[in-house]
Enzyme design. Structure first.
Site, PDB file in Angstrom:
ATOM      1  N   GLY A 147      27.883  -0.817  48.416  1.00 49.76           N
ATOM      2  CA  GLY A 147      27.119  -1.005  47.194  1.00 49.76           C
ATOM      3  C   GLY A 147      28.021  -1.007  45.976  1.00 49.76           C
ATOM      4  O   GLY A 147      29.202  -0.652  46.048  1.00 49.76           O
ATOM      5  N   CYS A 148      27.446  -1.380  44.836  1.00 50.44           N
ATOM      6  CA  CYS A 148      28.243  -1.517  43.613  1.00 50.44           C
ATOM      7  C   CYS A 148      28.720  -0.161  43.087  1.00 50.44           C
ATOM      8  O   CYS A 148      29.918   0.039  42.855  1.00 50.44           O
ATOM      9  CB  CYS A 148      27.459  -2.276  42.550  1.00 50.44           C
ATOM     10  SG  CYS A 148      25.793  -1.658  42.257  1.00 50.44           S
ATOM     11  N   PHE A 149      27.801   0.779  42.886  1.00 48.56           N
ATOM     12  CA  PHE A 149      28.218   2.113  42.451  1.00 48.56           C
ATOM     13  C   PHE A 149      29.217   2.732  43.429  1.00 48.56           C
ATOM     14  O   PHE A 149      30.276   3.227  43.018  1.00 48.56           O
ATOM     15  CB  PHE A 149      27.007   3.044  42.312  1.00 48.56           C
ATOM     16  CG  PHE A 149      26.247   2.924  41.020  1.00 48.56           C
ATOM     17  CD1 PHE A 149      26.885   3.052  39.788  1.00 48.56           C
ATOM     18  CD2 PHE A 149      24.876   2.713  41.027  1.00 48.56           C
ATOM     19  CE1 PHE A 149      26.178   2.957  38.598  1.00 48.56           C
ATOM     20  CE2 PHE A 149      24.159   2.618  39.839  1.00 48.56           C
ATOM     21  CZ  PHE A 149      24.813   2.744  38.622  1.00 48.56           C
ATOM     22  N   PRO A 150      28.920   2.736  44.751  1.00 49.80           N
ATOM     23  CA  PRO A 150      29.867   3.339  45.694  1.00 49.80           C
ATOM     24  C   PRO A 150      31.260   2.728  45.638  1.00 49.80           C
ATOM     25  O   PRO A 150      32.258   3.446  45.815  1.00 49.80           O
ATOM     26  CB  PRO A 150      29.201   3.105  47.057  1.00 49.80           C
ATOM     27  CG  PRO A 150      27.752   3.106  46.741  1.00 49.80           C
ATOM     28  CD  PRO A 150      27.648   2.382  45.426  1.00 49.80           C
ATOM     29  N   THR A 151      31.364   1.422  45.414  1.00 49.11           N
ATOM     30  CA  THR A 151      32.695   0.800  45.379  1.00 49.11           C
ATOM     31  C   THR A 151      33.581   1.447  44.325  1.00 49.11           C
ATOM     32  O   THR A 151      34.720   1.858  44.609  1.00 49.11           O
ATOM     33  CB  THR A 151      32.568  -0.708  45.124  1.00 49.11           C
ATOM     34  OG1 THR A 151      31.888  -1.319  46.228  1.00 49.11           O
ATOM     35  CG2 THR A 151      33.933  -1.356  44.961  1.00 49.11           C
TER      36      THR A 151
END
Length: 344
Positions: A147-151
Site C-alpha cells: 500500500g501507499c502509506f506502508p511503502t
C-alpha cells in the site's frame, strides 16, 4: 516483448501504469480492462492519452485472456475472484489492491470487512516491498504490491528494526496523504467542498494499512510489532509525507544514523537519503518513483525522527508495481521509471 493487461482501467492506478509503461522498452500493453467502460475508447475517458494508448476498454474474461502478466489496479474485494484461475492458466499477477497483502484471513476480514481470498493463494502470494524483494520468476506467480502509506513507512523503519536500534514498543507514525489516495470514485471525504481548505485525521486504529505495516515489521524484527498509526487527509491531489517517531535503544548521533541509512540504501536507486538537516517535501518526488528520507536525531532525549515522502500513485502504487515487474523478469530496475520529479 512482455504482453500485459491492466484491470481497473479507468482508475488512477491504471492511468499511472499506462503513463509509465508507455515508455517501457520491454512491455506491450495488450489489454485494458474496465467492466463499466467496456467497448469505449480510452481517450473518451482520458483525452490526454489520445494517439498514445490505442487499446480499447474491454471486459476481463479469464478463460480467454492471453498475455504474460496482469496488473490489478482495482479496489479491494475484486482481484481475489479472478487471480486463482489466472495463475492456473500460467498468467502472472501483480495486485495493487489489498486482497493478498495480509497472510491472516481473520485480520483481512476484520480490517477490510470482506471475506478473504483462498488460503492457498494467500500462502503463495509474495508481498514485495521492491527494495527488499524476494520475488523470483521461476516461483513467484502472485505479487502483492504494498500500500501507499506502508511503502513510505516500511522503507523508513526497515533499517532501524533490522539492526535492532529502537524500542519496538515506541513506534509512532503520523502520516498525510493527498485525496487521490481515495481513488477516482466519489466519496464525501474526497469531495472538493469537504477536502478543500480542510485537514483531518481519519480511521485511527482501524485503517487497513495498520496490519500490513505491523505484519512486515514483525517479520523483519522477528517479534510481534504494534504501531500507533494516524493517517491524515490533506487538500492536495497527490503525495504522502510520513513522520515517524522512535526511541533509540542506545545513544546515537544524527551523523551515525545518517551514515547507516546511506550505506543501506546506496545501491537502491529509488530511495534517496537527504543530507543531515534537510527534510524532504512531497513536491520533490511528484510524478516520480523516488522515496526521499530525512533523518533527525534528538541526542538529548535519545529519540529519532524519520521523515519520508513519496508520490502515492507512483512509488506508492503503479511505479512500485512496475519496479516489481522489472525485478521479477530481470529487466533493468529503472526501466520505465527513470523519470525526474515534476517541479514545481
Amino acid at each position: 516483448m512482455l504482453e500485459i493487461g491492466i484491470v481497473g482501467g479507468s482508475g488512477y492506478g491504471a492511468i499511472e501504469l499506462m503513463r509509465l509503461l508507455n515508455q517501457h522498452k520491454e512491455v506491450k500493453i495488450k489489454y485494458v480492462f474496465s467492466h463499466s467502460k467496456s467497448g469505449d475508447d480510452i481517450k473518451e475517458t482520458y483525452p490526454h492519452l489520445q494517439d498514445n494508448i490505442n487499446v480499447p476498454f474491454s471486459s476481463l474474461d479469464v478463460d480467454k485472456v492471453d498475455c504474460d502478466l496482469i496488473f490489478f489496479a482495482t479496489p479491494s474485494n475484486v482481484s481475489k475472484h479472478f487471480i486463482p484461475k489466472l495463475i492456473k492458466r500460467g498468467i502472472k499477477v501483480i495486485d495493487l489492491s489489498g486482497d493478498f497483502r495480509l497472510k491472516d484471513p481473520a485480520v483481512y476480514e476484520k480490517y477490510y470487512g470482506e471475506k478473504p481470498a483462498e488460503q492457498s493463494v494467500l500462502d503463495e502470494a509474495e508481498y514485495s516491498l521492491a527494495e527488499w524483494s524476494n520475488i523470483n520468476k521461476n516461483s513467484t506467480n502472485v505479487i502483492a504490491n504494498p500500500g501507499c502509506f506502508p511503502t513510505a513507512i516500511l522503507l523508513s523503519l526497515h533499517p532501524l528494526l533490522e539492526n535492532n536500534l529502537i524500542n519496538k514498543e515506541s513506534i509512532i507514525i503520523d502520516a498525510k496523504t493527498g485525496v487521490s489516495g481515495a481513488g477516482r470514485s466519489l466519496s464525501q471525504n474526497a469531495h472538493f467542498g469537504e477536502a478543500n481548505e480542510n485537514f483531518s485525521a481519519y480511521k485511527i486504529g482501524t485503517h487497513k494499512h495498520t496490519p500490513e505495516i505491523e505484519q512486515y515489521l514483525s517479520q523483519v524484527s522477528g517479534s510481534d510489532i504494534k504501531v500507533m498509526f494516524t493517517p491524515h487527509l490533506i487538500p492536495m491531489t497527490r503525495g504522502i509525507l510520513a513522520t515517524i517517531y522512535v526511541d533509540l535503544n542506545e545513544h546515537m548521533t544524527g551523523e551515525a544514523l545518517y551514515n547507516l541509512y546511506s550505506k543501506i540504501y546506496e545501491e537502491k536507486p529509488f530511495v534517496r537519503i537527504r543530507a543531515l538537516g534537510e527534510l524532504p517535501k512531497t513536491k520533490e518526488v511528484l510524478g516520480s518513483n523516488f522515496c526521499d528520507i530525512g533523518i533527525y536525531v534528538d541526542e538529548e532525549r535519545n529519540k529519532a525522527v524519520i521523515v519520508a515522502v513519496i508520490d502515492n500513485l507512483v512509488k506508492g502504487a503503479s511505479g512500485q508495481a512496475i519496479q516489481n515487474m522489472n525485478i521479477l523478469y530481470g529487466f533493468n530496475e529503472n526501466e520505465g521509471l527513470n523519470l525526474l520529479p515534476v517541479y514545481p
